[in-house]
Design a protein around this motif. Structure first.
Motif, mmCIF file in Angstrom:
data_model
loop_
_atom_site.group_PDB
_atom_site.id
_atom_site.type_symbol
_atom_site.label_atom_id
_atom_site.label_comp_id
_atom_site.label_asym_id
_atom_site.label_seq_id
_atom_site.Cartn_x
_atom_site.Cartn_y
_atom_site.Cartn_z
ATOM 1 N N GLU A 449 0.792 -1.107 0.333
ATOM 2 C CA GLU A 449 0.591 0.589 0.072
ATOM 3 C C GLU A 449 0.880 1.158 -0.086
ATOM 4 O OE1 GLU A 449 -2.538 -0.076 3.024
ATOM 5 O OE2 GLU A 449 -3.882 2.581 2.144
ATOM 6 N N ARG A 450 2.388 1.075 0.464
ATOM 7 C CA ARG A 450 2.908 2.223 0.586
ATOM 8 C C ARG A 450 3.435 2.357 -0.519
ATOM 9 N NH1 ARG A 450 7.681 2.867 2.042
ATOM 10 N NH2 ARG A 450 8.522 0.654 2.252
ATOM 11 N N GLU A 451 4.017 1.130 -0.813
ATOM 12 C CA GLU A 451 4.519 2.088 -2.465
ATOM 13 C C GLU A 451 3.889 2.475 -3.176
ATOM 14 O OE1 GLU A 451 7.565 -1.489 -4.009
ATOM 15 O OE2 GLU A 451 6.226 -2.249 -3.032
ATOM 16 N N ALA A 452 2.388 1.496 -3.373
ATOM 17 C CA ALA A 452 1.644 2.348 -4.348
ATOM 18 C C ALA A 452 1.460 4.093 -4.601
ATOM 19 C CB ALA A 452 0.100 1.124 -4.232
ATOM 20 N N ILE A 453 0.838 4.575 -2.993
ATOM 21 C CA ILE A 453 0.596 5.313 -2.332
ATOM 22 C C ILE A 453 1.637 6.701 -3.035
ATOM 23 C CG2 ILE A 453 0.566 7.275 -1.177
ATOM 24 C CD1 ILE A 453 -1.630 5.047 0.832
ATOM 25 N N THR A 454 3.013 5.645 -2.756
ATOM 26 C CA THR A 454 4.000 6.894 -3.469
ATOM 27 C C THR A 454 4.188 6.486 -4.705
ATOM 28 O OG1 THR A 454 5.500 6.064 -1.334
ATOM 29 C CG2 THR A 454 6.584 7.028 -3.334
ATOM 30 N N GLN A 455 3.721 5.704 -5.758
ATOM 31 C CA GLN A 455 3.692 6.089 -7.151
ATOM 32 C C GLN A 455 2.712 6.696 -7.452
ATOM 33 O OE1 GLN A 455 5.775 3.798 -9.128
ATOM 34 N NE2 GLN A 455 7.242 3.997 -6.896
ATOM 35 N N ILE A 456 1.866 6.592 -6.978
ATOM 36 C CA ILE A 456 0.755 7.434 -7.653
ATOM 37 C C ILE A 456 0.685 9.328 -7.156
ATOM 38 C CG2 ILE A 456 -1.879 7.753 -7.252
ATOM 39 C CD1 ILE A 456 -1.758 4.678 -6.680
ATOM 40 N N VAL A 457 1.656 9.308 -6.253
ATOM 41 C CA VAL A 457 2.037 10.769 -5.881
ATOM 42 C C VAL A 457 3.124 10.832 -6.836
ATOM 43 C CG1 VAL A 457 3.309 11.969 -3.525
ATOM 44 C CG2 VAL A 457 1.236 10.419 -2.918
ATOM 45 N N ASN A 458 3.850 9.897 -6.451
ATOM 46 C CA ASN A 458 5.449 10.450 -7.341
ATOM 47 C C ASN A 458 4.969 11.168 -9.254
ATOM 48 O OD1 ASN A 458 7.604 10.295 -6.174
ATOM 49 N ND2 ASN A 458 7.897 8.491 -6.121
ATOM 50 N N GLY A 459 3.769 10.091 -9.678
ATOM 51 C CA GLY A 459 2.942 10.355 -10.918
ATOM 52 C C GLY A 459 2.340 11.382 -10.766
#
Ligand code: ADP
Ligand code: MG
Lengths: 489, 300
Positions: A449-459
């Motif tokens: 979940e953390r990785e996914a959120i970070t990816q979405i924010v970076n995106g």
């Protein structure tokens, strides 16, 4: 009047390193879980003023710097204006700033270093840890390292020096190029502009003075790094960049501070002057610790066919108020303002951009991306003015906010004043949450979940990141990951 | 309900003992309305199960619930993946344990480059070691799926055509090498070429190491990807199971005969009033124009 205008200036497209993607990936190392620049050095300073600011403080600073009379005069007028001027009634709540608690002038070392070995050991170690000498060796044309109130190290590549490029600290600039400084200092941002510009003009110290001669392209960036170390320190650097006709310069600044429970104040003034056909690109990746009030006035003027880009990334700090501005004075001039802000628990990022179109065929874009987490707050203030007669001007303003938690908040305050009919305008604002579907999609491919959120924010902030040179894009991705990881509240 | 063996079924029968995926009496709610009313299904590695059903019958709901979408609440029943409690796992754990879902409508996410995303997914599933061989594997899979290298620099599904999205799903499946792969209507909305590429991609993956659940409401997919078992899902229940002949029967006569049969047995079926729900046979005109029929290619 058309809407939905997309404007991108070719001049501003960053040179794409074919290895950029690979290098960005390789940098995805394990990251520290906390603010990693939060250490502090012991204070073995050459000089430290007492707390608070007075007319005596102002005179003392000027005297220690051996300044010409006009500067002392300007400082005193500014100080008087600072006293008489009320706190801004809009924006973030600044009522808790205690001006009497701060130290307004700290000179860490007697002399400025010409090599890193000249710099006092503790301070050198700090810049080592921040990776400045390494970056200097690898990809910078010049470096200025400011510690508290003074620039402790300074360098410029010899070939650029030979071409007549000036890159020095502001104090040396005033000594060595008195005419030029006197002519331009305070012309873009007069001390009466706002309370903090007045304070800066009264007690300024350090910052950069840059002059790029006609037709000279400084292909690789100049960098300034600002470090606050002491508790309750105030840092008031002053920067003036003049790009002469047809020249190009990319100036980058970074900043950090230790974590103290006491507040610090960073209040800079940055003035840019882009002459005919010149381009100035000014990039900031700010990473203050959470006890720093960061209230900065940044403004540029662009003459005929000149281009000014403010690339402004705001992480950390307690409260940031910063709205880089461009006056488009010459026909065909361009402004591009790209900002990104991340407000974590307890932080306020009040940022945006301002453009005044004062000539025909001028172009501006303001793009803002903000992310709020915990109870963090972001505000976007966009100001656009197109005067009568500025025909065939084009402007696009876009701001996107992302909210990661229930308590965080984002506000948008666009002000658009257009007195000319023959222009094209686009304006768009969006607020979004991390979408359940996006999160689920990434997690269904194994990302936590953390990785996914970070990816979405970076995106989400990718439109900002992609304007940064690779090294800074890496740094920004890291900082964001750190913000995502860091404990909330 | 134990599926009847197909005529050309593998020697082993699908048994729930030590099965790769074992679903028992699964009930699923969306927004506190029950959509899946008790499903039993057992899938072993090496098997291909087809689930047929009209629009709105709950096929995607089943798929999402198995993958662990937070909005699809399992209210009762059990699911085991390789003997472990699947329902206790988060979506990412399910993925890392070898479950994969080819989305019917893949989500697009701006700013995340396909190539970077695939690398992260590979790392999540196989650890750092997978990164070393990633490039080579990717190039090979791209070739099989007739996808251009430039896909990797595009944002995740952003601005992809229907066909590109489905290919990207198959690409992810091929890289992540699941042990159980659920394909939710991967065949719909594809043109002839894309369809063949997708079907070939799936066939290339078929083998003893992976079990497939192929959800579709057309028979055409099943002509390329021959199923071992066929299940008909209507009104949130599997109402009939059999071999490939069942798919053929549905293709020829629609779901009506099955519904009548059930009515005679007194079984109650909750029919969804979906706009697209068609319980009658597919319109013959559509069949005649179905480009997939005019191709002799079987893909098998
Ligand atoms: N996200 C959702 N929110 C509310 N209802 C839903 C949602 N997804 C599916 N449904 C309902 O659940 C039922 C089954 O839908 P679905 O599983 O998508 O069917 P299928 O995939 O077989 O066409 C339908 O009645 C549909 O309206
Ligand atoms: Mg469906």
């Amino acid at each position: 009047m058309a809407t939905d205008i997309e404007v991108t200036s070719k001049e501003l497209a960053i040179h794409v390193d074919p290895n950029r993607e690979r290098l960005l990936r390789e940098a995805e190392k394990e990251l520290p879980l906390e603010y990693s620049a939060g250490w502090s050095d012991p204070e073995t300073y050459f000089f430290k003023s007492g707390r608070g600011v007075s007319r005596e403080t102002v005179e003392m600073i000027s005297r220690m710097k051996n300044e010409p009379a006009w500067m002392l005069d300007r400082r005193i007028k500014s100080y008087d204006h600072f006293l008489s001027r009320k706190m801004p009634s809009w924006g973030a709540d600044l009522s808790e700033i205690n001006f009497d608690e701060m130290y307004y002038y700290i000179k860490p070392a007697r002399e400025q270093g010409k090599t890193w070995d000249d710099v006092p050991q503790d301070i050198k170690n700090t810049f080592d840890k921040l990776g400045i000498p390494e970056a200097e060796r690898k990809f910078l044309a010049g470096v200025s390292a400011q510690y508290e109130s003074e620039v402790v190290y300074h360098s410029l590549r010899e070939d650029l020096e030979k071409l007549g490029v000036i890159f020095t600290d502001m104090d040396s600039g005033l000594r060595e190029y008195p005419e030029m400084v006197k002519r331009y200092f305070g012309t873009v941002i007069p001390y009466k502009d706002n309370k903090f510009a007045a304070l800066n003009t009264a007690v300024w110290s350090g910052g950069s003075f840059v002059y790029v001669p006609k037709g000279v392209h400084v292909a690789i960036p100049l960098q300034a790094y600002f470090r606050i170390n002491a508790k309750n320190a105030g840092q008031f650097e002053r920067t003036l960049i003049i790009a002469d006709e047809g020249s190009y310069v990319h100036y980058i600044e970074g900043c950090t501070a230790p974590i103290w429970s006491e507040d610090s104040l960073h209040s800079a003034v940055v003035e840019l002057i882009a002459m005919k056909d010149a381009t100035i690109r000014y990039t900031t990746v700010q990473n203050w610790s959470n006890n720093v009030y960061n209230i900065v006035t940044k403004r540029a003027v662009a003459h005929e066919n000149a281009t000014v880009a403010w690339i402004d990334g705001n992480l950390g700090s307690k409260i940031t108020m910063k709205y880089p501005a461009v006056y488009l004075l010459g026909r065909g001039s361009k402004a591009e303002i790209v900002t990104a802000a991340f407000a974590n628990q307890g932080q306020v990022q009040d940022a945006g951009g301002q453009v005044w179109h004062c000539a025909p065929e001028t172009t501006s874009t303001i793009t803002s991306k903000s992310v709020s987490k915990g109870n963090g707050r972001t505000s976007f203030r966009g100001w656009l003015k197109i005067y009568k007669g500025c025909v065939d001007s084009v402007s696009a303003m876009r701001c996107d906010a992302m909210l990661l938690d229930k308590e965080c908040r984002s506000d948008t305050y666009p002000t658009i004043e257009v007195d000319e009919e023959k222009v094209a305008l686009g304006h768009e604002a969006t607020v979004s949450k991390i979408g359940e579907e996006e999160l689920f999609y990434l997690m269904s491919r194994g990302l936590s979940e953390r990785e996914a959120i970070t990816q979405i924010v970076n995106g989400f902030i990718e439109p900002f990141t992609k304007t940064l040179p690779m090294e800074y894009a890496i740094e920004l991705n890291r900082l964001i990951q750190m913000q995502m990881d860091g404990a909330v509240g | 309900m134990v599926a009847a063996p197909a005529t050309n079924a593998p020697i082993h029968q699908s048994s729930s003992d030590g099965a790769t995926l074992a679903i028992r009496d699964l009930h699923v709610n969306i927004d506190s309305r029950e959509i899946i009313h008790g499903i039993d299904l057992t899938v072993n590695k090496g098997e291909v199960h087809a689930i047929l059903g009209p629009n709105g019958s709950g096929k995607s709901t089943l798929a999402y619930a198995l993958m662990g979408h937070p909005r699809y609440a399992v209210t009762s029943g059990e699911v085991e993946l390789k003997g472990e409690d699947l329902l206790a796992m988060s979506a990412d754990e399910r993925s890392r344990n070898g479950l994969f879902l080819c989305f019917q409508y893949p989500t697009s996410i701006p700013g995340i480059q396909m190539g970077n995303f695939l690398r992260l997914a590979m790392k999540a599933r196989f650890g750092d070691a997978a990164i070393k061989t990633f490039r080579k594997e990717l190039t090979e899979k791209l070739r099989i799926l007739k996808m251009d290298e430039s896909y990797m620099r595009r944002y995740l599904n952003e601005g992809f055509s229907g066909g590109e999205k489905k290919k990207a799903e198959i690409l992810q499946m091929a890289l992540l090498k699941p042990e159980i792969a659920i394909m939710d209507e991967t065949d719909s909305g594809l043109d002839v070429d894309a369809f063949k590429v997708v079907a070939d991609g799936v066939n290339a993956m078929r083998g003893p190491d992976v079990g497939f659940v192929v959800i579709t409401h057309y028979n055409r997919m099943l002509e390329y990807i021959k199923p071992d078992f066929v299940h008909v899902l209507i009104g949130g229940k599997i109402v009939k199971s059999g071999g490939p002949e069942l798919a053929l029967a549905v293709d020829q006569h629609g779901y009506q005969p099955i519904l009548e049969e059930l009515r005679e047995q007194g079984v109650e079926i909750e029919l969804m009033e979906e706009a697209g729900a068609t319980y009658a046979r597919e319109e013959p005109t559509e069949r005649e124009h179905d480009p997939f029929r005019s191709h002799g290619l079987t893909g098998l």
